[in-house]
Design a protein around this motif. Structure first.
Motif, PDB file in Angstrom:
ATOM      1  N   GLY A  11      -6.952   4.277  -6.084  1.00 49.20           N
ATOM      2  CA  GLY A  11      -8.184   4.841  -5.554  1.00 49.20           C
ATOM      3  C   GLY A  11      -9.283   3.816  -5.385  1.00 49.20           C
ATOM      4  N   GLY A  12      -8.915   2.573  -5.107  1.00 48.79           N
ATOM      5  CA  GLY A  12      -9.896   1.519  -4.896  1.00 48.79           C
ATOM      6  C   GLY A  12     -10.362   0.835  -6.154  1.00 48.79           C
ATOM      7  N   GLU A  13      -9.905   1.280  -7.321  1.00 46.61           N
ATOM      8  CA  GLU A  13     -10.329   0.674  -8.582  1.00 46.61           C
ATOM      9  C   GLU A  13      -9.156  -0.027  -9.249  1.00 46.61           C
ATOM     10  OE1 GLU A  13     -12.145   3.482 -11.115  1.00 46.61           O
ATOM     11  OE2 GLU A  13     -13.719   4.051  -9.684  1.00 46.61           O
TER      12      GLU A  13
ATOM     13  N   VAL B 193       6.017  -1.468 -11.956  1.00 49.51           N
ATOM     14  CA  VAL B 193       4.654  -1.287 -12.442  1.00 49.51           C
ATOM     15  C   VAL B 193       4.496   0.155 -12.903  1.00 49.51           C
ATOM     16  CG1 VAL B 193       2.205  -1.468 -11.887  1.00 49.51           C
ATOM     17  CG2 VAL B 193       3.839  -3.017 -10.799  1.00 49.51           C
ATOM     18  N   GLU B 194       4.066   0.345 -14.152  1.00 52.80           N
ATOM     19  CA  GLU B 194       3.878   1.680 -14.711  1.00 52.80           C
ATOM     20  C   GLU B 194       2.397   1.937 -14.997  1.00 52.80           C
ATOM     21  OE1 GLU B 194       6.305   2.320 -18.115  1.00 52.80           O
ATOM     22  OE2 GLU B 194       8.211   2.050 -17.041  1.00 52.80           O
ATOM     23  N   PHE B 195       1.942   3.164 -14.720  1.00 53.79           N
ATOM     24  CA  PHE B 195       0.545   3.542 -14.950  1.00 53.79           C
ATOM     25  C   PHE B 195       0.500   4.980 -15.472  1.00 53.79           C
ATOM     26  CE2 PHE B 195       2.003   3.349 -10.597  1.00 53.79           C
ATOM     27  CZ  PHE B 195       1.861   4.642 -10.109  1.00 53.79           C
ATOM     28  N   PRO B 196       1.069   5.234 -16.668  1.00 54.43           N
ATOM     29  CA  PRO B 196       1.186   6.606 -17.186  1.00 54.43           C
ATOM     30  C   PRO B 196      -0.157   7.307 -17.398  1.00 54.43           C
ATOM     31  CG  PRO B 196       1.725   4.972 -18.866  1.00 54.43           C
ATOM     32  CD  PRO B 196       1.645   4.232 -17.585  1.00 54.43           C
ATOM     33  N   GLU B 197      -1.222   6.560 -17.594  1.00 52.70           N
ATOM     34  CA  GLU B 197      -2.527   7.188 -17.826  1.00 52.70           C
ATOM     35  C   GLU B 197      -3.269   7.472 -16.525  1.00 52.70           C
ATOM     36  OE1 GLU B 197      -4.723   4.796 -20.505  1.00 52.70           O
ATOM     37  OE2 GLU B 197      -3.266   4.982 -22.142  1.00 52.70           O
ATOM     38  N   HIS B 198      -2.668   7.101 -15.401  1.00 50.55           N
ATOM     39  CA  HIS B 198      -3.328   7.301 -14.100  1.00 50.55           C
ATOM     40  C   HIS B 198      -2.350   7.963 -13.124  1.00 50.55           C
ATOM     41  CE1 HIS B 198      -6.669   4.665 -15.327  1.00 50.55           C
ATOM     42  NE2 HIS B 198      -5.722   3.948 -15.923  1.00 50.55           N
ATOM     43  N   ARG B 199      -1.647   8.943 -13.598  1.00 54.39           N
ATOM     44  CA  ARG B 199      -0.604   9.601 -12.842  1.00 54.39           C
ATOM     45  C   ARG B 199      -1.098  10.087 -11.474  1.00 54.39           C
ATOM     46  NH1 ARG B 199       3.955  11.849 -14.527  1.00 54.39           N
ATOM     47  NH2 ARG B 199       4.924  13.449 -13.263  1.00 54.39           N
ATOM     48  N   ILE B 200      -0.294   9.892 -10.445  1.00 50.46           N
ATOM     49  CA  ILE B 200      -0.620  10.381  -9.103  1.00 50.46           C
ATOM     50  C   ILE B 200       0.124  11.693  -8.881  1.00 50.46           C
ATOM     51  CG2 ILE B 200      -0.385   9.936  -6.628  1.00 50.46           C
ATOM     52  CD1 ILE B 200      -0.728   6.977  -7.210  1.00 50.46           C
TER      53      ILE B 200
ATOM     54  N   PRO C 278      -4.839   6.709  -3.217  1.00 49.65           N
ATOM     55  CA  PRO C 278      -3.999   5.630  -2.682  1.00 49.65           C
ATOM     56  C   PRO C 278      -3.724   4.562  -3.737  1.00 49.65           C
ATOM     57  CG  PRO C 278      -6.229   5.456  -1.840  1.00 49.65           C
ATOM     58  CD  PRO C 278      -6.167   6.757  -2.564  1.00 49.65           C
ATOM     59  N   LEU C 279      -2.610   3.884  -3.570  1.00 48.33           N
ATOM     60  CA  LEU C 279      -2.168   2.876  -4.538  1.00 48.33           C
ATOM     61  C   LEU C 279      -1.942   1.561  -3.811  1.00 48.33           C
ATOM     62  CD1 LEU C 279       0.670   3.340  -7.159  1.00 48.33           C
ATOM     63  CD2 LEU C 279       0.844   1.532  -5.459  1.00 48.33           C
ATOM     64  N   LYS C 280      -2.355   0.461  -4.448  1.00 50.17           N
ATOM     65  CA  LYS C 280      -2.090  -0.868  -3.915  1.00 50.17           C
ATOM     66  C   LYS C 280      -1.574  -1.761  -5.026  1.00 50.17           C
ATOM     67  CE  LYS C 280      -5.575  -1.077  -0.210  1.00 50.17           C
ATOM     68  NZ  LYS C 280      -6.754  -1.821   0.302  1.00 50.17           N
TER      69      LYS C 280
ATOM     70  N   CYS D 187       0.838  -1.200   0.000  1.00 52.93           N
ATOM     71  CA  CYS D 187       0.000   0.000   0.000  1.00 52.93           C
ATOM     72  C   CYS D 187       0.877   1.257   0.000  1.00 52.93           C
ATOM     73  CB  CYS D 187      -0.910   0.022   1.229  1.00 52.93           C
ATOM     74  SG  CYS D 187      -2.013  -1.396   1.355  1.00 52.93           S
ATOM     75  N   VAL D 188       0.504   2.248  -0.801  1.00 51.05           N
ATOM     76  CA  VAL D 188       1.275   3.482  -0.923  1.00 51.05           C
ATOM     77  C   VAL D 188       0.337   4.677  -0.876  1.00 51.05           C
ATOM     78  CG1 VAL D 188       2.777   4.846  -2.427  1.00 51.05           C
ATOM     79  CG2 VAL D 188       3.094   2.366  -2.265  1.00 51.05           C
ATOM     80  N   LYS D 189       0.740   5.728  -0.138  1.00 55.85           N
ATOM     81  CA  LYS D 189      -0.016   6.978  -0.102  1.00 55.85           C
ATOM     82  C   LYS D 189       0.970   8.136  -0.121  1.00 55.85           C
ATOM     83  CE  LYS D 189      -3.893   9.318   0.264  1.00 55.85           C
ATOM     84  NZ  LYS D 189      -3.338  10.612  -0.170  1.00 55.85           N
TER      85      LYS D 189
END
Length: 622
Positions: free
Chosen positions: A431-433, A448-455, A462-464, A399-401
């Motif tokens: 964010g729970g999704e 793990v990369e998520f370029p379309e869901h940048r934080i 939050p990230l899990k 878990c990351v915040k």
């Protein structure tokens, strides 16, 4: 998709450059000005570098040392050269004039009072480090006189010199050996030459009652300092930063006659360590009683009110060994750092250290990034830290915040986790999704990369990360980093903390189950248990765990028939912590198929202290 390990990722920034780059370099510009303390270091011999001090037979060692008055608080600690007379009447007097190279300054009338017996009056010298010394010279003033007579006649009429190598102590005090005793002396200038030996402490004792004076004490030696130390001041980067790779240059040299020649094979070791902190004071000072914290200045100026001084473990990291070209280890973004260097050489061999550089980047990706790990389905373990069976594949939830305080903090679109063993990605939640990311399963990491869901500050969710992995060592730390793949920024360390209110570990460590602690061989599986005509191959899988990272164990797998006869042996060689597999084709050592029957498969893991064994059976049928 191409993967870049963290160290390679850092190196790329300097190549890319560009106006948007925020990776900076801090480098040593002046080694002497930056020095907080040192022992045996020469700043002048090689500009831009430091190297161990070299003694030449015609040079007075005393003039090369930065002496201080007074006896050392800890005789075993190296560092500061000192000179003192351990008598109550002189404990507050400075005797630095004895080693200042000026023969016109002396003890004067200190030891000339009529009626006083001066037998046994000692003078102590501490070089702060062991040096190869082969000559000692001392004398009173050679010119001038007073009403009592000529100064040069007030030499010691008898003396004894004892030395200590600085390695041998008894109850914290040097162990002395007699170098020379001369109860009757008629030389105004005493010039003693002897076979060079390691000396740190020198004690010159007057052995007559006659009045005397000392003007100069000179020491001569040869060779390089065997042990040299350099400690930098605390360096302030201006604000908290992400640390990148650290580097320095080392060259090794050998004295051959009058020439100093480069010698890569010289037997010289260089150890560099560093630590980082949140404030400028890595040491905490206490007043007497150790309950009230005071400043360093107050502690130094009030000896009678001193308490203890301890390293600040709340705001500063411990010392870590640094490796050139690798990331400077920190526990998170830090503003301050400090480094120290230890050079161990030989009498004729030395090393030069220079071009010390640290990469860092500001501003941060986020003010702080917190993380915590748990075993899936066990978010609140009873001991507060997740526990697993060593060598077993478990599913973990990471878990990351993040916390943002400024729009200049760009945020991140990638996370990397150091797993230690090969992981298997399961899922990512933002964010729970659940979202579909790109990922890389390395041998000992997960990216793990998520370029379309940048934080970032506008989308701070939050990230899990859910993944499977095996733990091989006690208190395994799943260190993590967040990265911005769209900019030339350094990764930011994920700090342990409360990232999810539903998870109760608040840390990134995973422990081994208590009943498995110390078991180097927790797993040995044989599959299939029955080997038939269609499947004539048996797989042995095993785990080696809880070994020291620098150690390995000898592993052998042996197969016996039901009578105890050895059929086949696999010498696996030396294995470190990890998961391993071996295959048996149901043939003996001669290459022949074994007859049907029951076979006992054993494994032995031989460590330095103990041999661990396990056995399994397999049935062969045709």
């Amino acid at each position: 998709m191409r993967y870049l390990r963290v160290t390679a990722f850092l190196a790329a920034f300097l190549v890319c450059g560009g106006a948007g780059a925020r990776v900076r370099e801090w480098r040593v510009e002046d080694w002497k000005a930056l020095c907080l303390s040192m022992s045996g270091i020469d700043f002048e011999a090689s500009p831009g570098c430091i190297q161990p001090r070299e003694l030449r037979p015609d040079e007075n060692v005393a003039l090369k040392l930065d002496w201080e008055p007074g006896s050392p608080e800890d005789y075993t600690a190296t560092g500061t050269p000192r000179v003192w007379v351990p008598l109550a009447a002189y404990q507050h007097k400075s005797f630095l004039f004895l080693v200042d190279g000026d023969p016109s300054t002396s003890t004067g009338d200190m030891f000339k009072t009529l009626g006083i017996k001066y037998y046994g009056y000692p003078f102590y010298f501490d070089f702060g480090e062991p040096l190869y010394i082969g000559r000692i010279r001392f004398y009173p003033r050679q010119e001038g006189k007073d009403e009592l007579g000529y100064y040069k006649d007030y030499y010691m009429k008898g003396f004894m010199i004892k030395v200590s190598d600085g390695f041998t102590f008894r109850e914290g005090r040097p162990v002395w050996s007699e170098l020379v005793g001369r109860p009757e002396n008629d030389e105004s200038i005493v010039d003693l030459r002897f076979s060079p030996r390691l000396v740190r402490f020198v004690k010159i004792t007057n052995m007559r009652n006659d009045p005397f004076e000392l003007a100069e004490v000179e020491f001569y030696g040869s060779g390089f300092s065997l042990e040299s130390f350099y400690l930098s001041q605390v360096i302030d980067l201006g604000r908290r930063a992400n640390f990148g790779k650290v580097s320095w240059e080392v060259s090794r040299w050998r004295r051959v006659g009058e020439e100093l020649v480069e010698a890569p094979d010289a037997d010289v070791s260089v150890k560099v360590e560093g630590r980082s902190g949140l404030d400028p004071t890595p040491i905490v000072y206490y007043a007497r009683g150790d309950t009230v914290e005071i400043t360093e200045e107050e502690w130094e100026s009030q000896p009678s009110q001193r308490g203890s001084k301890v390293e600040d473990r709340e705001n500063w990291s411990p010392w870590y060994v640094l490796k050139p070209g690798e990331t400077f280890p920190t526990s998170g973004p830090r503003r301050y750092f400090q480094f120290r260097i230890h050079i161990s050489g030989k009498l004729t061999e030395t090393a030069k250290v220079g071009d010390f550089v640290l990469e860092y980047s500001t501003p941060l990706l986020a003010d702080r990034v917190l993380g915590e790990i748990s075993v899936k389905g066990q978010p609140r373990p009873s001991g507060g830290i997740a526990e697993v069976v060593p060598g077993r594949e478990d599913t973990f939830v990471y878990c990351v915040k993040a916390n943002f305080t400024s729009p200049s903090q760009r945020g991140f679109d990638c996370i990397e986790i150091e797993t230690g063993t090969k992981p298997k990605f399961v899922r990512l939640e933002l964010g729970g999704e659940e979202v579909e990311p790109e990922y890389i399963e390395g041998q000992d990491f997960l990216r793990v990369e998520f370029p379309e869901h940048r934080i970032d500050i506008r989308n701070n969710v939050p990230l899990k990360v859910e993944f499977q992995s095996s733990v091989m060592t006690y208190a395994k730390e799943f260190r993590g980093y967040v990265l911005d793949t769209q900019a030339q920024e350094l990764p930011q360390i994920i700090e342990p903390g409360d990232a999810d209110p539903d998870v109760g570990t608040n840390c990134l460590k995973v422990n081994l189950a208590r009943n498995f602690i110390g078991n180097v061989l927790p797993k040995f599986d044989v599959s299939p248990a029955v080997c038939d005509a269609e499947n004539r191959e048996v797989s042995f899988s095993y785990a080696v765990t809880q070994m020291d990272p620098l150690s390995s164990a000898r592993v052998r797998i042996r197969i016996y028939d039901i009578t105890g006869r050895l059929v086949k042996e696999f010498d696996e060689g030396r294995r470190k912590n990890g998961l391993y597999e071996e295959r048996w084709d149901c043939r003996d050592g001669e290459g022949n198929l074994v007859p049907p029957g029951v076979y006992i498969c054993t494994i032995s893991v031989e460590t330095q202290n103990k041999t661990f064994r396990r056995s399994r059976s397999v049935v062969v049928v045709y």
